[in-house]
Design a protein around this motif. Sequence first.
Motif, short mmCIF file in Angstrom:
data_model
loop_
_atom_site.label_atom_id
_atom_site.label_comp_id
_atom_site.label_asym_id
_atom_site.label_seq_id
_atom_site.Cartn_x
_atom_site.Cartn_y
_atom_site.Cartn_z
N LEU A 245 0.83 -1.21 0.00
CA LEU A 245 0.00 0.00 0.00
C LEU A 245 0.86 1.25 0.00
O LEU A 245 0.50 2.27 -0.62
N SER A 246 2.00 1.20 0.69
CA SER A 246 2.87 2.38 0.73
C SER A 246 3.36 2.75 -0.67
O SER A 246 3.56 3.93 -0.96
N LEU A 247 3.55 1.74 -1.50
CA LEU A 247 4.07 1.98 -2.84
C LEU A 247 3.02 2.49 -3.81
O LEU A 247 3.30 2.68 -4.99
N ARG A 248 1.82 2.71 -3.34
CA ARG A 248 0.76 3.27 -4.18
C ARG A 248 0.68 4.79 -4.07
O ARG A 248 -0.02 5.44 -4.84
N HIS A 249 1.39 5.37 -3.09
CA HIS A 249 1.28 6.81 -2.85
C HIS A 249 2.38 7.55 -3.58
O HIS A 249 3.57 7.39 -3.28
N LEU A 250 2.01 8.39 -4.53
CA LEU A 250 2.99 9.11 -5.33
C LEU A 250 3.79 10.10 -4.51
O LEU A 250 4.90 10.48 -4.89
N ASP A 251 3.26 10.54 -3.37
CA ASP A 251 3.99 11.51 -2.55
C ASP A 251 4.92 10.85 -1.54
O ASP A 251 5.54 11.53 -0.71
N LEU A 252 5.06 9.51 -1.60
CA LEU A 252 5.91 8.80 -0.64
C LEU A 252 7.35 9.30 -0.64
O LEU A 252 7.91 9.55 0.43
N PRO A 253 8.01 9.47 -1.78
CA PRO A 253 9.42 9.90 -1.75
C PRO A 253 9.62 11.24 -1.04
O PRO A 253 10.52 11.39 -0.20
N ASP A 288 7.82 3.72 -10.67
CA ASP A 288 7.78 5.18 -10.61
C ASP A 288 8.26 5.66 -9.24
O ASP A 288 9.15 6.52 -9.13
N ILE A 289 7.69 5.08 -8.18
CA ILE A 289 8.01 5.50 -6.82
C ILE A 289 9.41 5.06 -6.43
O ILE A 289 10.17 5.83 -5.82
N LEU A 290 9.79 3.84 -6.79
CA LEU A 290 11.12 3.35 -6.45
C LEU A 290 12.21 4.20 -7.09
O LEU A 290 13.23 4.49 -6.45
N THR A 291 11.99 4.59 -8.32
CA THR A 291 13.00 5.41 -9.01
C THR A 291 13.16 6.75 -8.32
O THR A 291 14.29 7.24 -8.12
N ARG A 292 12.06 7.36 -7.93
CA ARG A 292 12.15 8.66 -7.26
C ARG A 292 12.73 8.53 -5.85
O ARG A 292 13.42 9.44 -5.38
N GLN A 314 12.10 -8.06 -11.76
CA GLN A 314 12.06 -6.91 -10.88
C GLN A 314 13.45 -6.44 -10.52
O GLN A 314 13.72 -5.24 -10.42
N LEU A 315 14.37 -7.39 -10.32
CA LEU A 315 15.75 -7.03 -10.00
C LEU A 315 16.41 -6.33 -11.17
O LEU A 315 17.19 -5.38 -11.00
N GLN A 316 16.10 -6.77 -12.38
CA GLN A 316 16.69 -6.18 -13.57
C GLN A 316 16.20 -4.76 -13.81
O GLN A 316 16.98 -3.86 -14.14
N HIS A 317 14.91 -4.54 -13.63
CA HIS A 317 14.32 -3.25 -13.98
C HIS A 317 14.23 -2.27 -12.81
O HIS A 317 14.13 -1.05 -13.04
#
Length: 395
Positions: A245-253, A288-292, A314-317
């Motif tokens: 659920l945390s990874l659904r929030h665009l403002d997380l970073p 999107d969120i992981l990259t930011r 997932q590890l590759q990308h």
Amino acid sequence: MMTDLAKADQPRVLILDDERDMCEFVADVGDDQGFNAQWCDNFEDFACRYSIDLRGIFLDLAMPGVDGIEIIRFLGDNNSKAHLVLMSGHDIHLLEAARRLAESRGLKVAGVLHKPFELSALVGLYDQLAAITAPQCPTTSARPGSQYVPTASDLDAALAAGHIIPFYQPKLSVSTRAITGVEVLARWRHPDHGLVGPDYFIPLAEKEGLIERLTDQIIDQSLVQGRIWLDQGRPLKLALNLSALSLRHLDLPEDLLRRVEGRGLSPEQIVLEITESALASDFSASLDILTRLRMRRFALSIDDFGTGYSSLKQLQHGPFTELKIDQSFIAKALEEEGSLAIVESSVQLGRRMGLKVVAEGIETEQQMDLIRHLGCDEAQGYLLGRPVAANDFPR
């Protein structure tokens, strides 16, 4: 000759094999080893002789009319506490697959016997069964907090009262055994039921929509503790677990960066652990969120690596900086060639991709020697330190 009364006091084992000669051989060896060994060559007889007090069950996997997999299903449905010994003339890979199936159904497996087997192998398994003691049923007053089954309202009240707190398990350098950081784990200190483990309230929090509130509280408390350690001259990295659920929030970073810097910490001190299952539902949105998060200098760890179907993709990308080898592979790496191969290949893969490789679930010095030989960077597990409250964390 031993009387029936004397045999009744011996640990009981039951042998199921369609070959009577094999049944008699295994039973005779069992009798010689001090067991009350009985055998049968069909399921109907087995079902009649089966009881909850069995110490062990020797089970042939390949029998006409009924195969051992059906028996495993029967035992799992009946919550059997007997320790299984799986026997078969099939290849060892099939035996190990049957072992994993049995364990996935909550059964205990003492070992496997590949037919034809040596007498010494059979005696060795009887020795293992002899060392097993019957579990003691605790009294009501002595039962641990894990017997407590909370409700959503209980958890909501615990969050409001501040009873959900972080515990810290040390992560150590494999080469020096110096503490490099901690994994932050949620625990519930219940005023009446004692310490309640996460298996009893994390799924409840996810089901009832309380997981984000719980995660926020754990993160805030651990950031405060991280600042205390920093002021004491102990700049330990904090590994925080993020839910799907945390990874659904665009403002997380941005939100996480604000909270970390607000405590006087830097994002380089934070490792965000994400399980493969948390990424499975919508990997593109998570990416999107992981990259930011990575752009804001947070370290990213893919947790429980190897337990799902899409780890490699997932590890590759994903912009990960750390790979955590799941403890289920570590636990069996010294016994099973398959698990050892997974651990070896995971370490090699991580190193070739420039990732820090962490082995979790280290419980013996032999496992520590193995991961050191393979080239793991960090380790955690009960051998090195159990999760504890901040006041009990080793100095």
